[in-house]
Scaffold this motif. Structure first.
Motif, PDB file in Angstrom:
ATOM      1  N   LYS A   1      43.333  77.045  24.200  1.00  0.00           N
ATOM      2  CA  LYS A   1      42.535  78.138  24.763  1.00  0.00           C
ATOM      3  C   LYS A   1      42.654  78.166  26.278  1.00  0.00           C
ATOM      4  O   LYS A   1      42.967  79.207  26.878  1.00  0.00           O
ATOM      5  N   TRP A   2      42.403  77.028  26.919  1.00  0.00           N
ATOM      6  CA  TRP A   2      42.458  76.960  28.370  1.00  0.00           C
ATOM      7  C   TRP A   2      43.888  76.950  28.880  1.00  0.00           C
ATOM      8  O   TRP A   2      44.153  77.434  29.989  1.00  0.00           O
TER       9      TRP A   2
ATOM     10  N   PHE B   1      45.114  80.469  29.531  1.00  0.00           N
ATOM     11  CA  PHE B   1      44.431  81.030  30.695  1.00  0.00           C
ATOM     12  C   PHE B   1      44.987  80.445  31.993  1.00  0.00           C
ATOM     13  O   PHE B   1      45.252  81.172  32.962  1.00  0.00           O
ATOM     14  N   LEU B   2      45.200  79.125  32.011  1.00  0.00           N
ATOM     15  CA  LEU B   2      45.755  78.462  33.198  1.00  0.00           C
ATOM     16  C   LEU B   2      47.178  78.929  33.474  1.00  0.00           C
ATOM     17  O   LEU B   2      47.564  79.107  34.641  1.00  0.00           O
TER      18      LEU B   2
ATOM     19  N   LEU C   1      46.970  82.295  35.174  1.00  0.00           N
ATOM     20  CA  LEU C   1      46.566  82.154  36.572  1.00  0.00           C
ATOM     21  C   LEU C   1      47.725  81.654  37.430  1.00  0.00           C
ATOM     22  O   LEU C   1      47.920  82.124  38.556  1.00  0.00           O
TER      23      LEU C   1
ATOM     24  N   ALA D   1      39.840  79.486  40.863  1.00  0.00           N
ATOM     25  CA  ALA D   1      39.729  79.806  39.435  1.00  0.00           C
ATOM     26  C   ALA D   1      40.530  78.824  38.590  1.00  0.00           C
ATOM     27  O   ALA D   1      40.083  78.392  37.520  1.00  0.00           O
ATOM     28  N   PHE D   2      41.715  78.446  39.075  1.00  0.00           N
ATOM     29  CA  PHE D   2      42.559  77.501  38.337  1.00  0.00           C
ATOM     30  C   PHE D   2      41.878  76.138  38.235  1.00  0.00           C
ATOM     31  O   PHE D   2      41.811  75.543  37.155  1.00  0.00           O
TER      32      PHE D   2
ATOM     33  N   ALA E   1      38.867  76.267  35.863  1.00  0.00           N
ATOM     34  CA  ALA E   1      39.283  76.244  34.462  1.00  0.00           C
ATOM     35  C   ALA E   1      39.777  74.852  34.068  1.00  0.00           C
ATOM     36  O   ALA E   1      39.513  74.390  32.950  1.00  0.00           O
ATOM     37  N   THR E   2      40.493  74.198  34.976  1.00  0.00           N
ATOM     38  CA  THR E   2      40.946  72.824  34.716  1.00  0.00           C
ATOM     39  C   THR E   2      39.750  71.895  34.547  1.00  0.00           C
ATOM     40  O   THR E   2      39.740  71.020  33.666  1.00  0.00           O
TER      41      THR E   2
ATOM     42  N   GLN F   1      36.751  72.758  33.497  1.00  0.00           N
ATOM     43  CA  GLN F   1      36.124  73.078  32.217  1.00  0.00           C
ATOM     44  C   GLN F   1      36.848  72.405  31.054  1.00  0.00           C
ATOM     45  O   GLN F   1      36.229  71.798  30.179  1.00  0.00           O
ATOM     46  N   SER F   2      38.185  72.526  31.040  1.00  0.00           N
ATOM     47  CA  SER F   2      38.971  71.950  29.959  1.00  0.00           C
ATOM     48  C   SER F   2      38.890  70.425  29.966  1.00  0.00           C
ATOM     49  O   SER F   2      38.749  69.796  28.910  1.00  0.00           O
TER      50      SER F   2
END
Length: 230
Positions: free
Chosen positions: A67-68, A71-72, A75, A104-105, A108-109, A111-112
């Motif tokens: 999932k991530w 998204f990464l 980005l 943002a990157f 997200a990193t 979060q994962s």
């Protein structure tokens, strides 16, 4: 060269991925300090190269979280496109976009990584290193926020001059980690009300992070032992 890079990436698996992630973040922080050695201008290219390398390692380290990962990857593609556009057209306003995408990157990193490290599963060396990576990501995210503030308010901090974000990266990272650990040396300090709010929010986050990480790792280990013992 591509084969060697491919082999190194293949060595990254779900039992050692946070070792590589942490090392890449440390290398990024060290690259910012090269400004004192190589001088202004060149540091932008060095730092951007290290950022791209960090993105690659992050993608390789977190590819197990599909999932991530997607998204990464998106980005990263946008960041590279903006970087090329800025280099070709020499549009300085693109700096704000690059900083926002970098934040943002890293968010997200974070979060994962937090999803894989905290609150569940057996606590091993890789997860402990992952908690260090989370701390480094926190400091880097706040450093980028300070750089964004400087883009719009060059006099928001004492001790940091109005330079390009690449030349200010080392100072912003230094101030961020000093604040995150609540050391507060005072050589750099916020002046504007908004900057002051951001700074004390980071200090609060640093205090709570320590408590949350320790409690989550302990509880995850206890839960794993209970499941193992039946």
């Amino acid at each position: 060269m591509q084969r060697k890079l491919g082999r190194r990436i293949k060595k990254i698996n779900d039992s050692n991925n946070f070792f590589y992630l942490t090392l890449s973040l440390i290398a990024l922080l060290i690259s910012g300090s090269l400004a004192e050695v190589v001088g202004e201008g060149v540091i932008d290219h060095i730092l951007q190269g290290f950022i791209i390398w960090t993105f690659i390692v992050c993608l390789a380290s977190l590819r197990f979280d599909r999932k991530w990962f997607h998204f990464l990857a998106s980005l990263t593609a946008v960041w590279v496109a903006v970087f090329i556009l800025k280099s070709v057209l020499n549009i300085q306003q693109m700096d704000v976009v690059m900083l926002a995408l970098t934040f943002a990157f890293f968010f997200a990193t974070f979060q994962s990584t937090a999803k894989q490290v905290l609150f569940h599963g057996n606590v091993n060396a890789n997860k402990v290193i992952g908690s260090i990576a989370l701390f480094l990501l926190l400091g880097l995210m706040w450093a980028i926020v300070y750089l964004l503030i400087l883009e719009f308010s060059p006099s928001a901090f004492t001790g940091m001059e109005s330079l390009t974000w690449g030349d200010n990266f080392s100072n912003a990272a230094y101030f961020s980690f000093v604040t995150l650990t609540t050391l507060g040396y005072g050589d750099i300090s916020p002046v504007t009300p908004f900057a002051q709010v951001v700074v004390y929010l980071e200090a609060i986050t640093g205090v709570f992070y320590m408590a949350i990480v320790v409690s989550s790792l302990v509880s995850a280990n206890i839960e794993h032992r209970e499941d193992k013992n039946g």
